[in-house]
Scaffold this active site. Structure first.
Site, mmCIF file in Angstrom:
data_model
loop_
_atom_site.group_PDB
_atom_site.id
_atom_site.type_symbol
_atom_site.label_atom_id
_atom_site.label_comp_id
_atom_site.label_asym_id
_atom_site.label_seq_id
_atom_site.Cartn_x
_atom_site.Cartn_y
_atom_site.Cartn_z
ATOM 1 N N GLU A 41 1.090 -1.359 -0.096
ATOM 2 C CA GLU A 41 -0.440 0.016 0.558
ATOM 3 C C GLU A 41 1.048 1.459 -0.086
ATOM 4 O OE1 GLU A 41 -3.232 2.235 2.868
ATOM 5 O OE2 GLU A 41 -2.424 0.151 3.388
ATOM 6 N N LYS A 111 -9.177 2.836 -1.391
ATOM 7 C CA LYS A 111 -9.644 1.609 -0.206
ATOM 8 C C LYS A 111 -10.923 2.551 0.084
ATOM 9 C CE LYS A 111 -6.878 1.364 3.604
ATOM 10 N NZ LYS A 111 -5.643 1.652 4.405
ATOM 11 N N CYS A 145 -5.168 -3.393 2.344
ATOM 12 C CA CYS A 145 -5.328 -3.461 3.977
ATOM 13 C C CYS A 145 -6.428 -3.737 4.875
ATOM 14 C CB CYS A 145 -4.300 -1.708 4.296
ATOM 15 S SG CYS A 145 -3.687 -2.746 5.970
#
Length: 270
Positions: A41, A111, A145
């Site tokens: 990331e 995200k 993540c």
């Protein structure tokens, strides 16, 4: 399809250095027979959210994308790489891009679940779009993540048709247990492969936990890194294993979303 997952330590603010590390990993991945490389990331900028706006003054998101395109096309490998992405009104997102081996951008995922006040102070959460792209006989989806820590997110990508979930990650210490337990569990729950690519070492004030992992649809671990040190993991994805897993564990086929909707309503007290 053979995939590679990079675990490495980025240098915050040093885009040239970080992209060069991705390029080096891409060359090693090609030498190892991989068709796809998954990287951590925000690796292009380094994982220090507060620094990102300053970094982008000198190297805007479109320039970072251009450099990643060059990596994919010059090395001849498909690439999942995470970088800041700017929206039409100037808002910033944490994104994961998929480039094919010729450098064409096939998908961008933003995200959905931002982690903590540092990310929330800089970035805007994505709206939950879940692109799925066919590549080398597999359908590839994306999370980033903290997204993986929500079972609904991985299940959503699986229901969108993905066979493989690529998850660029910046998981800090002391949460290494997340990397060891959740990717295999999520893979089993939704009968998908999960490629979880984390940073290692210290970036700014954050110590990243390493422990990158590739998990199979039956919950087995195909490859796993240690907590510290750069590693390049390899795994071969087998469509027959996935079909067998979905036949043995019918979680997707036997879901009851009509019931689940009632579970999300407030319970009635006596």
């Amino acid at each position: 399809m053979r995939i590679a997952v990079l675990q490495a330590n980025a240098v915050p603010g040093q885009v040239d250095t970080n992209v060069a590390r991705i390029a080096g990993a891409a060359r090693r991945a090609v030498e190892g027979g991989a068709h796809l490389l998954v990287t951590p990331e925000l690796f292009a900028t380094g994982y220090v959210p507060a620094l990102v706006p300053r970094i982008l003054l000198g190297t805007p998101p479109e320039d970072i994308v251009r450099r990643l395109v060059e990596v994919a096309s010059s090395c001849g490998i498909a690439l999942v790489a995470s970088a800041p992405d700017r929206g039409p009104d100037g808002e910033l997102y944490i994104a994961a891009h998929l480039f094919d081996r010729a450098g064409a951008r096939l998908a961008t995922y933003r995200k959905t679940h931002l982690y903590g006040p540092d990310e929330a102070a800089v970035f805007t959460p994505g709206r939950g779009e879940l692109p799925v792209v066919a590549l080398h006989g597999f359908r590839i989806g994306f999370l980033i993540c903290y997204d993986v820590e929500f079972p609904e997110a991985v299940r959503g990508v699986a229901l969108a048709g993905a066979d493989l979930v690529c998850a660029p990650t910046a998981l800090p210490e002391p949460f290494g247990v997340v990397a060891r337990t959740l990717p295999p569990a999520r893979a089993l729950e939704s009968q998908v492969y999960v490629a979880y690519a984390n940073h290692c070492g210290r970036e700014g004030d954050t110590v990243l936990s390493g422990r990158s992992i590739i998990a199979a649809p039956d919950g087995t671990v195909l490859a796993a890194a240690e907590a510290a040190g750069e590693e390049l993991l390899f795994a071969d994805l087998d469509p027959e294993l996935q079909r067998a897993s979905r036949a043995d564990n019918r979680y997707l086929a036997e879901r009851r979303p009509d019931v689940y909707a009632t579970w999300e309503r407030p319970a009635r007290t006596a």
